[in-house]
Design a protein around this motif. Structure first.
Motif, PDB file in Angstrom:
ATOM      1  N   ALA A   1      -0.209   6.217  -1.382  1.00  0.00           N
ATOM      2  CA  ALA A   1      -0.724   6.569  -2.706  1.00  0.00           C
ATOM      3  C   ALA A   1      -2.056   5.873  -2.970  1.00  0.00           C
ATOM      4  O   ALA A   1      -2.998   6.490  -3.485  1.00  0.00           O
ATOM      5  N   SER A   2      -2.145   4.614  -2.590  1.00  0.00           N
ATOM      6  CA  SER A   2      -3.382   3.872  -2.798  1.00  0.00           C
ATOM      7  C   SER A   2      -4.518   4.460  -1.960  1.00  0.00           C
ATOM      8  O   SER A   2      -5.640   4.623  -2.431  1.00  0.00           O
TER       9      SER A   2
ATOM     10  N   HIS B   1     -11.500   0.929  -7.795  1.00  0.00           N
ATOM     11  CA  HIS B   1     -10.152   1.221  -7.317  1.00  0.00           C
ATOM     12  C   HIS B   1      -9.259   0.004  -7.517  1.00  0.00           C
ATOM     13  O   HIS B   1      -8.126   0.125  -8.008  1.00  0.00           O
ATOM     14  N   GLU B   2      -9.774  -1.155  -7.172  1.00  0.00           N
ATOM     15  CA  GLU B   2      -9.006  -2.389  -7.336  1.00  0.00           C
ATOM     16  C   GLU B   2      -8.654  -2.648  -8.790  1.00  0.00           C
ATOM     17  O   GLU B   2      -7.561  -3.123  -9.092  1.00  0.00           O
TER      18      GLU B   2
ATOM     19  N   ARG C   1       5.277   1.891   2.442  1.00  0.00           N
ATOM     20  CA  ARG C   1       4.637   3.087   2.977  1.00  0.00           C
ATOM     21  C   ARG C   1       4.186   4.014   1.852  1.00  0.00           C
ATOM     22  O   ARG C   1       3.064   4.534   1.865  1.00  0.00           O
ATOM     23  N   MET C   2       5.059   4.216   0.874  1.00  0.00           N
ATOM     24  CA  MET C   2       4.720   5.087  -0.245  1.00  0.00           C
ATOM     25  C   MET C   2       3.532   4.548  -1.039  1.00  0.00           C
ATOM     26  O   MET C   2       2.620   5.291  -1.389  1.00  0.00           O
ATOM     27  N   ALA C   3       3.564   3.246  -1.320  1.00  0.00           N
ATOM     28  CA  ALA C   3       2.497   2.639  -2.113  1.00  0.00           C
ATOM     29  C   ALA C   3       1.174   2.681  -1.355  1.00  0.00           C
ATOM     30  O   ALA C   3       0.120   2.985  -1.932  1.00  0.00           O
ATOM     31  N   GLN C   4       1.234   2.415  -0.068  1.00  0.00           N
ATOM     32  CA  GLN C   4       0.017   2.423   0.733  1.00  0.00           C
ATOM     33  C   GLN C   4      -0.591   3.823   0.768  1.00  0.00           C
ATOM     34  O   GLN C   4      -1.794   3.989   0.588  1.00  0.00           O
TER      35      GLN C   4
ATOM     36  N   ALA D   1      -5.672   7.689  -3.498  1.00  0.00           N
ATOM     37  CA  ALA D   1      -6.435   7.456  -4.720  1.00  0.00           C
ATOM     38  C   ALA D   1      -7.852   6.998  -4.381  1.00  0.00           C
ATOM     39  O   ALA D   1      -8.825   7.440  -4.990  1.00  0.00           O
TER      40      ALA D   1
ATOM     41  N   GLU E   1      -8.135  -0.408 -10.971  1.00  0.00           N
ATOM     42  CA  GLU E   1      -7.029   0.498 -11.278  1.00  0.00           C
ATOM     43  C   GLU E   1      -5.711  -0.098 -10.764  1.00  0.00           C
ATOM     44  O   GLU E   1      -4.714  -0.138 -11.490  1.00  0.00           O
ATOM     45  N   LEU E   2      -5.740  -0.573  -9.517  1.00  0.00           N
ATOM     46  CA  LEU E   2      -4.520  -1.149  -8.948  1.00  0.00           C
ATOM     47  C   LEU E   2      -4.064  -2.375  -9.741  1.00  0.00           C
ATOM     48  O   LEU E   2      -2.867  -2.542 -10.027  1.00  0.00           O
TER      49      LEU E   2
ATOM     50  N   LYS F   1       0.905  13.869  -3.932  1.00  0.00           N
ATOM     51  CA  LYS F   1       1.670  12.698  -4.316  1.00  0.00           C
ATOM     52  C   LYS F   1       3.024  12.703  -3.607  1.00  0.00           C
ATOM     53  O   LYS F   1       3.644  13.748  -3.461  1.00  0.00           O
TER      54      LYS F   1
ATOM     55  N   ARG G   1      -9.875   9.989  -3.134  1.00  0.00           N
ATOM     56  CA  ARG G   1     -10.360  10.825  -4.239  1.00  0.00           C
ATOM     57  C   ARG G   1     -11.586  10.189  -4.867  1.00  0.00           C
ATOM     58  O   ARG G   1     -12.577  10.852  -5.148  1.00  0.00           O
TER      59      ARG G   1
END
Lengths: 164, 164
Positions: A42-43, A136-137, A37-40, A46, A139-140, A10, A49
DNA sequence: TATTGTTATACTCTATAACTATA
DNA sequence: TATAGTTATAGAGTATAACAATA
């Protein structure tokens, strides 16, 4: 998953430094570019995984979808749709063909190019990945908030579009 | 800019295929994950274009900022703040030191670690990049819309945070 | 034993340029 | 000449594992 890898931890917006002081992010904290950048990242992690048991790297997913949605598409058209050079597609497609997920057929009209289609195994793989992506979507969506979703998506599209 | 490279073209959401039919993106079109990737890539490329004359890769920018904001930070703390393995920092820091932008000083209390600080040249470089980023942010703000900005930023932060 | 930073190694993704075979 | 795809080569970014110095 291959040896090297994709298991980034993370990106820790507020980890404490070894010495106990908290890290200062300064202006980065308030910038869209940095947080994008951080959000991308992390997504992506995720999704990795979530899809790691399926046996196809998440990076192949867009390629498979584009072939599925555009049967008979050429490699050049596909590379344009992806925004990548055509040369990057050669090993990628070779790999998908080797795994019997994609079929390449010489065009009769223009024998320089190939038409790409999914095999039944490719369709199945795509269906699995799509289901994965759907979860995944969800979750987002839950994180962003279902009410804000449309506006958020619109902003992302505006950015990609306008910065072309 | 180095030979290989970074000059990706625009990710073209709706390029026409060679045969004149428009590309179908299918479910990708409506997914946050995919659009996040597109927006991030576009933003990164736009920043690269803007900063390419400065003589430091945009990837160094976050590192330089974090050192500037946290003088004396150790490499391990820095790698955690970045969400990268400490081994990835060794060549990066070596490069910044070679360019006389960063100074490494052995800690007296713990002689295993180094304290990192910016040199005056590093401060100057950081100031230039920061100005570049400020202009870039203004562009992004204009695209997203100043009224939606706060909500958009909040959504990005929520994503990065929640997917940790 | 545990931690800091380095080294060796490897893998992914991407690019450019030169090439071939077709057009 | 121009285009589709391949090959050769290169570079950035990242990871893991084993290691030396220090704690």
């Amino acid at each position: 998953m291959a040896a090297g890898g994709r298991q980034n931890r993370k990106p820790a917006q507020n980890t404490h430094a070894a010495d106990g002081k908290s890290i200062q992010y300064g202006p980065l904290e308030h910038w869209i570019g940095f947080n994008l950048r951080m959000a991308q990242a992390a997504s992506f992690q995720a999704f990795s995984r979530r899809s790691k048991d399926i046996g196809l790297r998440p990076g192949r997913f867009a390629t498979l979808t584009l072939i599925g949605q555009n049967p008979g598409i050429s490699q050049t058209a596909l590379s344009r749709a992806n925004g990548r050079d055509k040369s990057t597609l050669t090993p990628l497609i070779a790999d998908l063909v080797r795994q019997r997920l994609v079929r390449r057929v010489r065009e009769v009209n223009d024998r320089r190019s190939y038409g790409l289609t999914l095999t039944p195994a490719g369709e199945k793989m795509l269906a699995q990945l799509t289901e994965c992506a759907r979860q995944h979507e969800e979750e987002l969506d839950g994180i962003v908030g279902r009410r804000e979703r449309a506006q958020f998506l619109a902003a992302l599209k505006k950015l990609a579009d306008a910065l072309a």
